[in-house]
Enzyme design. Sequence first.
Site, PDB file in Angstrom:
ATOM      1  N   PRO A   1       0.842  -1.194   0.000  1.00  0.00           N
ATOM      2  CA  PRO A   1       0.000   0.000   0.000  1.00  0.00           C
ATOM      3  C   PRO A   1       0.880   1.247   0.000  1.00  0.00           C
ATOM      4  O   PRO A   1       1.922   1.271   0.667  1.00  0.00           O
ATOM      5  CB  PRO A   1      -0.815  -0.125   1.296  1.00  0.00           C
ATOM      6  CG  PRO A   1      -0.165  -1.176   2.104  1.00  0.00           C
ATOM      7  CD  PRO A   1       0.716  -1.985   1.216  1.00  0.00           C
ATOM      8  N   HIS A   2       0.484   2.239  -0.777  1.00  0.00           N
ATOM      9  CA  HIS A   2       1.313   3.436  -0.882  1.00  0.00           C
ATOM     10  C   HIS A   2       0.475   4.638  -1.287  1.00  0.00           C
ATOM     11  O   HIS A   2      -0.644   4.496  -1.761  1.00  0.00           O
ATOM     12  CB  HIS A   2       2.446   3.215  -1.897  1.00  0.00           C
ATOM     13  CG  HIS A   2       1.955   2.852  -3.266  1.00  0.00           C
ATOM     14  ND1 HIS A   2       1.618   1.564  -3.612  1.00  0.00           N
ATOM     15  CD2 HIS A   2       1.721   3.601  -4.363  1.00  0.00           C
ATOM     16  CE1 HIS A   2       1.211   1.537  -4.878  1.00  0.00           C
ATOM     17  NE2 HIS A   2       1.258   2.763  -5.348  1.00  0.00           N
TER      18      HIS A   2
END
Length: 154
Positions: A65-66
């Site tokens: 996740p980013h």
Amino acid sequence: MEISDLIQPQTVFADLKATSKKQALQELARRAATVTGCSERDILDVLIERERLGTTGIGKGIAIPHGKLPGIDRVYGIFAKLNTGVDFDSMDNLPVDLLFLLLAPEAAGADHLKALARVSRTLRDKGRCEKLRGSHDADALYAILIEPSAQSAA
């Protein structure tokens, strides 16, 4: 860019408890808030918005996740190993148990992409992932993550 540029021992967690993708993201956001000084809500909003574009579950039990966050001055990384895998809408439909969160400044174009590439290369190493899954100690996880790969040592 090296993994050690992204994480520190205090940003590696061996015991994340979550029963869903949303709960895992909430827990990552909570822990990221203490490191970045940003609000947990702002971080979670960025992560959820990114997931709406497409899953960050890349397969083989791994998710990255980013997102880009106003108010931070460098790329931050947080690694977490879940006690049990959760459905992350991954490309291969396998549950995710290894999460590497990346948060970058809004203006970080190349640095954000370099960080994503480094994390992806690190977690594509099957042997390294087996070691990560076999370890239950945050310090050991950190050591496994920052050890040079066979490719970069050659």
